[in-house]
Design an enzyme around this catalytic site. Structure first.
Site, short mmCIF file in Angstrom:
data_model
loop_
_atom_site.label_atom_id
_atom_site.label_comp_id
_atom_site.label_asym_id
_atom_site.label_seq_id
_atom_site.Cartn_x
_atom_site.Cartn_y
_atom_site.Cartn_z
N THR A 13 41.83 100.05 78.83
CA THR A 13 41.31 99.75 80.15
C THR A 13 42.24 98.97 80.96
O THR A 13 42.21 99.17 82.37
CB THR A 13 39.65 98.99 80.06
N ASP A 58 43.89 105.82 74.89
CA ASP A 58 42.53 105.08 74.84
C ASP A 58 42.60 104.57 73.46
O ASP A 58 42.89 105.40 72.60
CB ASP A 58 41.53 106.08 75.06
N1 ASP Z 1 38.06 102.94 75.56
C1 ASP Z 1 38.66 101.81 75.96
C2 ASP Z 1 39.93 101.74 74.81
O1 ASP Z 1 39.33 101.03 74.11
C3 ASP Z 1 38.04 100.76 76.22
C4 ASP Z 1 38.67 99.35 76.53
O2 ASP Z 1 39.79 99.41 76.60
O3 ASP Z 1 37.99 98.47 76.87
O4 ASP Z 1 41.10 101.96 74.94
#
Ligand code: ASP
Length: 338
Positions: A13, A58
């Site tokens: 993120t 991700d």
């Molecule tokens: N889905 C994202 C990831 O783990 C969530 C995040 O970065 O907080 O890459």
């Protein structure tokens, strides 16, 4: 002389941008986002270089291949930097931090994992403090281990676990104290930090090791356990109830016996997060004891998974050694004497 920190962006993120399909990492936009952070331009901010992984992800898509890639980035630059920051998605950050703690043997510098719940490109991003403080920790020369900084808390990487999908304090370290008090200044709690490494630094590249994680629940069927054992996995992390208990009336004992006979290692962790697994305290765990299951003690499931990959890579045909080392303290991941 200015301290130098290598910032490794793996995805997640913190550096994501909105797309038609939702947030996704963007390699070309990331260095720019970083430069826009006010503190990064201050003269006292450490010198840094950004390295992006070949494919930004991700973190749900992270596998042992990426753990090795991160390891190689660190190994190839180990002598050129005072410390390393790994920017990573939160979903599997605790797994990757745990894995790095094992595969970076003889680590004598800080490798600080962080990320954010709100991307840097958005208002109120928690990525700003997470990144700036992580760089300062990496440059401090105080920490010689893999740790995870998030939401104002510095934790040992292999003790951390994600506990919230939306709070800015997204991680906890239920079985080990925080490594620093982070307020208006950063005060390291030296008695909780890892000592100087006794061995030279090297990277262990993980091989493919088939393992499984199963969570026990009311009605957990022996057939489920048997089908996983028969799939040929080397080990199963069994997330049991409380102190390591499993249903007794569901004919699990014969299934555990099949696991033992086929050489599948069963490692028992607790669904509780906080506290110790103690096989044999209750009759409800005695079948595990009889089947030779290994106690994960107070290890997180994340650390147990990473440790199994590491140990089966090092001792591919020596399950007895893996079994013995699973209950030993290798990197501060478990509360037994080293
Ligand atoms: N889905 C994202 C990831 O783990 C969530 C995040 O970065 O907080 O890459």
């Amino acid at each position: 002389m200015k301290k130098k920190v290598c910032i490794i962006y793996t995805g997640g993120t913190i550096g994501m941008m909105p797309t038609e399909d939702g947030y996704a990492p963007n390699p070309s936009a990331f260095p720019d986002m970083l430069e826009k952070i006010h503190d990064v331009s201050l003269p006292t901010f450490p010198e840094y270089e950004v390295v992006c992984l070949s494919r930004l992800l991700d973190s749900s898509d992270i596998r042992a291949e990426q753990w090795c890639e991160i390891g190689r980035v660190i190994r190839d630059r180990y002598d050129s930097y005072d410390g390393f920051v790994v920017l990573h998605g939160t979903d599997t950050m605790a797994y990757t931090a745990s894995a790095m703690s094992f595969i970076l043997e003889g680590l004598d510098k800080a490798v600080v994992f962080t990320g954010s719940q709100i991307p840097l490109c958005r208002m109120r991003s928690d990525g700003i403090d997470n990144l700036v403080t992580s760089v300062l920790v990496a440059a401090s020369g105080e920490v010689r281990e893999v740790c995870l900084y998030f939401g104002g808390q510095l934790m040992r990487g292999n003790r951390a676990t994600k506990v919230s999908a939306d709070d800015l304090e997204a991680f906890a370290s239920p079985n080990y104290p925080r490594l620093a008090e982070i307020g208006t200044s950063i005060v390291y709690r030296r008695k909780f930090l890892r000592p100087r490494a006794a061995e030279p630094f090297s990277l262990v590249e993980l091989s493919r090791v088939p393992i499984a994680v199963l969570k026990v629940f009311p009605g957990f069927s022996p057939d489920l356990l048997l089908s996983v054992v028969r799939s040929g996995v080397r080990a199963i992390v069994l997330e049991a109830f409380g102190a390591g208990n499993i249903p007794t009336g569901e004919l699990l004992a014969p299934a555990l016996e099949v696991a033992r006979e086929s050489g599948t290692l069963i490692v028992v962790t607790s669904q509780c997060g906080k506290g110790m697994v103690s096989i044999g305290t209750y009759a409800a765990s005695s079948a595990l004891g009889r089947a030779g299951a290994v106690s994960g003690l107070d290890m997180t499931t994340e650390a147990a998974v990473a440790k199994l990959y590491y140990l089966f890579t090092k001792y591919p045909s020596d399950t007895d050694t893996v079994r013995r080392l699973m209950e030993c303290n290798l990197r501060g991941e478990v509360s037994v004497d080293e």
